[in-house]
Design an enzyme around this catalytic site. Structure first.
Site, PDB file in Angstrom:
ATOM      1  N   HIS A 138       0.790  -1.239   0.000  1.00 21.45           N
ATOM      2  CA  HIS A 138       0.000   0.000   0.000  1.00 21.45           C
ATOM      3  C   HIS A 138       0.824   1.292   0.000  1.00 21.45           C
ATOM      4  O   HIS A 138       0.499   2.249   0.705  1.00 21.45           O
ATOM      5  CB  HIS A 138      -0.968   0.001   1.181  1.00 21.45           C
ATOM      6  CG  HIS A 138      -2.074  -1.015   1.069  1.00 21.45           C
ATOM      7  ND1 HIS A 138      -2.523  -1.511  -0.130  1.00 21.45           N
ATOM      8  CD2 HIS A 138      -2.829  -1.628   2.028  1.00 21.45           C
ATOM      9  CE1 HIS A 138      -3.502  -2.379   0.095  1.00 21.45           C
ATOM     10  NE2 HIS A 138      -3.707  -2.475   1.376  1.00 21.45           N
ATOM     11  N   HIS A 212      -9.817   2.165   0.088  1.00 25.13           N
ATOM     12  CA  HIS A 212      -9.751   1.082   1.067  1.00 25.13           C
ATOM     13  C   HIS A 212     -10.867   1.163   2.114  1.00 25.13           C
ATOM     14  O   HIS A 212     -10.636   0.871   3.296  1.00 25.13           O
ATOM     15  CB  HIS A 212      -8.378   1.077   1.727  1.00 25.13           C
ATOM     16  CG  HIS A 212      -7.897  -0.270   2.172  1.00 25.13           C
ATOM     17  ND1 HIS A 212      -8.541  -1.008   3.146  1.00 25.13           N
ATOM     18  CD2 HIS A 212      -6.851  -1.022   1.766  1.00 25.13           C
ATOM     19  CE1 HIS A 212      -7.885  -2.150   3.338  1.00 25.13           C
ATOM     20  NE2 HIS A 212      -6.859  -2.185   2.500  1.00 25.13           N
ATOM     21  N   GLU A 349     -11.389  -3.565  -3.088  1.00 24.34           N
ATOM     22  CA  GLU A 349     -10.405  -2.584  -3.556  1.00 24.34           C
ATOM     23  C   GLU A 349     -10.205  -2.770  -5.055  1.00 24.34           C
ATOM     24  O   GLU A 349      -9.495  -3.679  -5.487  1.00 24.34           O
ATOM     25  CB  GLU A 349      -9.085  -2.790  -2.811  1.00 24.34           C
ATOM     26  CG  GLU A 349      -9.200  -2.707  -1.297  1.00 24.34           C
ATOM     27  CD  GLU A 349      -8.119  -3.504  -0.573  1.00 24.34           C
ATOM     28  OE1 GLU A 349      -6.925  -3.227  -0.784  1.00 24.34           O
ATOM     29  OE2 GLU A 349      -8.457  -4.412   0.210  1.00 24.34           O
TER      30      GLU A 349
END
Ligand code: GLA
Length: 384
Positions: A138, A212, A349
């Site tokens: 991420h 997210h 996502e």
């Protein structure tokens, strides 16, 4: 009719017309919804951030902060019109600053994992921080989820809109190129939270932006998500190794716990004794979407039986990471003091596949100067 009476009549006509026009204007205003701004506190560096409230014509409400582009709350109606907050998050900025598992955040520069935090681009090796076991996750130690974005009200196509811009410097978190990312959130009159992403760079780089949010259509913090019924528009998924890096295979879902081609309870097979389920501690996998052609296609439909709430996800992306909140363990105390326990929220996502920079057969995540990265994902809410 006397001239005088005719005059009065035409005056009345004009007045009626004017009232009608004004009424239309009001309706138009109403269809647009509203956007309000309030202070949300300061980051550790002392930067002030705000909380924006978007309300659409039907009373749906999204609260979004320019810290990490986080969707803090999202209120949508159930089958009786009762609004409830369906995303996990915190009341206070401080709770976000203390660290959290990406609740509601915009994720970048590269959402999901890059194996061992390494990739090659144009023959050059790049090294990223490894913040998830042996891998990069991420966007690094300070990804886009922890950045303060520039915010301004945008001209929404169909509802109040917030435009967020973040300029990520060349070398930030190990990625090459100055990258300017722009994300527009719109709360549309069709009861959608629409997310339009764009990015440009001045050097070849890799980009994979995503959102997210953790959803619970029964209401954030009320119960786990195992009874939600989900359909995923995916006949294949990307199986992973024990560190959640794709092996490169695109595996058919048929006959596996990954088959959501028809609506199935999330919890029905989540504890099955199956290697992929063991690796993910449940579902934490990228699904290969059938659309995948760059146009907005249905990726998922999730329904919650007790409230009748329905969420449909549409995206231009080739994949969606379905994560069932397997790492939630009750240590996050959320809005209104509610405890976010094991599997109290799920994420969808929309993204390119994990580890694409190291997987030449996957759709490319390389962005070059002069090109424009674009992705759109829409979360549409209704109830039955
Ligand atoms: C992603 C990952 C998960 C987990 C969450 C955050 O969805 O795939 O493994 O790291 O983010 O906790």
């Amino acid at each position: 009719m006397s001239d005088r009476m005719k005059g009065v009549a035409s005056l009345a006509c004009c007045a009626a017309l004017l009232l009608m026009l004004l009424g239309c204007e009001e309706q138009k205003e109403e269809a647009k919804g509203t956007l309000a701004k309030a202070p949300f506190g300061k980051t550790a560096e002392g930067t002030a951030v705000d909380l924006y409230t978007l309300t659409n014509a039907h009373g749906l409400e999204a609260k979004i902060t320019n810290y990490g582009g986080i969707v803090v709350s999202l209120k949508v109606p159930d089958r009786n019109g009762r609004l409830d907050d369906v995303v996990l998050g915190f009341d206070q900025l401080d709770d976000y600053l203390k660290g959290h598992p990406y609740f509601g955040a915009l994720v970048g520069r590269y959402g999901n994992r890059i194996a061992k935090g390494k990739f090659m681009l144009n023959g050059k090796a790049y090294t990223l921080a490894t913040n998830n076991g042996p891998n990069a996750l991420h966007g690094g130690l300070k990804g886009f989820d922890k950045a303060v974005w520039q915010a301004k009200e945008a001209e929404g196509k169909d509802g109040p809109a917030l435009e967020l811009t973040y300029a990520s410097k060349d070398g930030e978190e190990g990625y090459p190129g100055n990258l300017t990312a722009k994300v527009v959130y719109t709360l549309t009159s069709k009861d959608e939270l629409r997310v339009d992403y764009a990015a440009t760079t001045d050097q070849d780089t890799v980009v994979n932006l995503t959102q997210h949010s953790y959803f619970n259509l029964a209401g954030a913090g009320s119960q786990d998500i195992l009874e939600h019924r989900m359909m995923l528009n995916a006949e294949k998924f990307t199986p992973v190794d024990s560190t959640l890096i794709p092996t490169g295979e695109l595996r058919g879902v048929k006959g596996t716990p990954f088959d959501f081609t028809s609506p199935t309870a999330i919890g029905a097979r989540i504890s099955q004794d199956e290697e992929q389920i063991r690796f993910g501690k449940g579902y934490d996998h990228n699904f290969v979407l059938k659309g995948a052609g760059g146009s907005l296609e249905l990726a998922a439909r999730v329904t919650e039986p007790t409230t009748g709430r329905i969420m449909e996800v549409y995206t231009t992306e080739p994949g969606v990471q379905f994560y069932a909140g397997n790492f939630l363990d009750g240590t996050n105390i959320g809005k209104g003091g509610k405890v976010y326990k094991f599997r109290y929220g799920f994420c969808l996502e929309a993204q390119h596949f994990p580890d694409s920079p190291n997987q030449p057969a996957f759709p490319s995540t390389v962005l070059k100067p002069g090109q424009k990265y674009k992705q759109t994902t829409v979360y549409r809410f209704s109830a039955k």
